[in-house]
Design an enzyme around this catalytic site. Structure first.
Site, short mmCIF file in Angstrom:
data_model
loop_
_atom_site.label_atom_id
_atom_site.label_comp_id
_atom_site.label_asym_id
_atom_site.label_seq_id
_atom_site.Cartn_x
_atom_site.Cartn_y
_atom_site.Cartn_z
NE ARG A 66 -4.04 -1.19 2.67
CZ ARG A 66 -3.97 -2.15 3.59
NH1 ARG A 66 -2.90 -2.26 4.34
NH2 ARG A 66 -4.96 -3.00 3.76
CB ILE A 67 3.41 2.49 2.41
CG1 ILE A 67 2.41 2.59 3.58
CG2 ILE A 67 4.44 3.62 2.48
CD1 ILE A 67 2.98 2.34 4.95
CD GLU A 76 12.28 4.24 15.58
OE1 GLU A 76 11.23 4.34 16.22
OE2 GLU A 76 12.31 4.06 14.35
NE ARG A 128 8.35 -0.87 12.67
CZ ARG A 128 7.36 0.00 12.45
NH1 ARG A 128 7.56 1.10 11.76
NH2 ARG A 128 6.17 -0.22 12.98
CG HIS A 135 8.77 6.06 14.10
ND1 HIS A 135 9.17 4.78 14.37
CD2 HIS A 135 7.63 5.91 13.39
CE1 HIS A 135 8.32 3.91 13.88
NE2 HIS A 135 7.36 4.58 13.26
C1 8YV Z 1 3.42 4.82 14.55
C2 8YV Z 1 4.18 3.02 12.89
O1 8YV Z 1 4.27 5.90 14.67
O2 8YV Z 1 2.16 2.24 11.97
C3 8YV Z 1 3.30 1.97 12.34
O3 8YV Z 1 3.74 0.82 12.28
O4 8YV Z 1 5.32 2.80 13.07
C4 8YV Z 1 3.63 4.36 13.16
O5 8YV Z 1 2.46 4.60 12.50
C5 8YV Z 1 3.61 3.88 15.68
O6 8YV Z 1 2.63 2.90 15.67
C6 8YV Z 1 3.61 4.62 17.00
O7 8YV Z 1 2.35 5.05 17.35
#
Ligand code: 8YV
Length: 307
Positions: A148-149, A254, A225, A272
């Site tokens: 999707r992304i 992180e 990631r 992030h």
């Molecule tokens: C959020 C993410 O920043 O969707 C994810 O997997 O890494 C990010 O959308 C994360 O879930 C922290 O809330």
């Protein structure tokens, strides 16, 4: 006395407010033999950790409700084996993550952050010019992971008349040029944008060899990631000048960032924040709350990862 619900991350305030109507929220450090045995829900996020050791302490666990799309911290095989449902927030953050990928790509190529520092430092003086940047339009982008992304990133890049190439083990999209080898893709493109979901199998997929192939004129963008990139090798290649620039929203451990990359004009960091907009976080909260509500009421979960 309300039952306990477990969290392994700091919660979104809306999720926290909803959950605390029905539960006493405790964190992992407060788990003990008494409360652990009754906990049936774990609230987490895309970077929250739920390894087997934690799952083993929670014999009644039925739902992991994840404020994000990433679930690389969760032992999914163990969840499947035990019938623990895992819900994420798919779809609603796609556009934001793709927007940030393009922001990083553009900012890196056009040296936006360095230019802003130049003005802020008072360096823009008569006769003193900021150096040239590089054009984005017409350049080649390589997308790692055409989910999707990745597709949303491709769509945006098409809007900038970029040539779009990709690497994906599962998907074939005839509109774009597919590469079977990541090294060859990296050699071919100006920008490599990582959009793949992290798994144990693709740890350090972006290896030293891949980054050397991207080369001293290439840019690495990561909105997926940190584990997908060999961070040590990346740091070394930036120090040597063998990799042109990096623009990173995610890191291996992180909030730690490689110290020797700080303060460089060819390095852009964001903390992030790819899904961190008011609009998207509202939608993510609605899904997480919707899943918790459905679980409590015994109706179908909104976004289970598997049945
Ligand atoms: C959020 C993410 O920043 O969707 C994810 O997997 O890494 C990010 O959308 C994360 O879930 C922290 O809330």
């Amino acid at each position: 006395m309300k039952p306990y619900i477990l969290r392994n991350v700091k919660l979104d305030p809306r999720v926290e407010a909803f959950a605390s109507e029905y539960y006493t929220i405790i964190e992992v450090s407060e788990l003990n033999d008494e409360n652990a045995k009754d906990i049936d829900v774990l609230l987490t996020n895309g970077t929250g950790k739920a390894p087997k050791e934690l799952l083993d302490r929670l014999p009644s666990l039925k739902l992991i409700d994840d404020f994000g799309v990433g679930f690389d911290g969760v032992d999914i095989e163990e969840c499947k084996r035990r019938g623990i449902a895992v819900c994420t927030t798919p779809g609603v953050l796609t556009e934001d993550v793709a927007d940030l990928a393009l922001s990083l790509l553009m900012a890196s190529s056009r040296r936006v952050c360095a230019a802003s520092r130049f003005v802020n430092a008072g360096s823009w003086q008569p006769g003193k010019k900021f150096g040239l940047a590089h054009q984005v339009s017409g350049k080649k982008v390589g997308i790692v992971g055409l989910g999707r992304i990745g597709r949303a990133v491709a769509q945006r890049c098409a809007g900038f008349d970029m040539q779009i190439c990709y690497f994906d083990g599962y998907v074939t999209e005839p509109k774009y040029q597919k590469f079977e080898s990541l090294v060859e893709l990296a050699r071919e493109v100006d920008f490599l944008v990582i959009c793949a979901a992290a798994t144990a199998a693709n740890r350090a997929l972006i290896s030293e060899e891949v980054m050397r192939a991207l080369g001293p004129e290439g840019t690495l963008v990561n909105v997926a990631r940190g584990s997908l990139v060999d961070e040590k090798a990346m740091t070394k290649l930036i120090e040597e000048g063998s990799l042109g620039s990096v623009a990173l929203d995610v890191f291996e451990a992180e909030p730690h960032v490689p110290e020797s990359l700080l303060g460089r004009d060819n390095v852009i960091f964001t903390p992030h924040i790819a899904s961190a907009t008011v609009e998207t976080r509202q939608k993510m909260a609605e899904i997480v709350i919707g899943n918790l509500k459905a679980y409590r009421e015994g109706t179908p979960l909104l976004t289970p990862l598997f049945k």
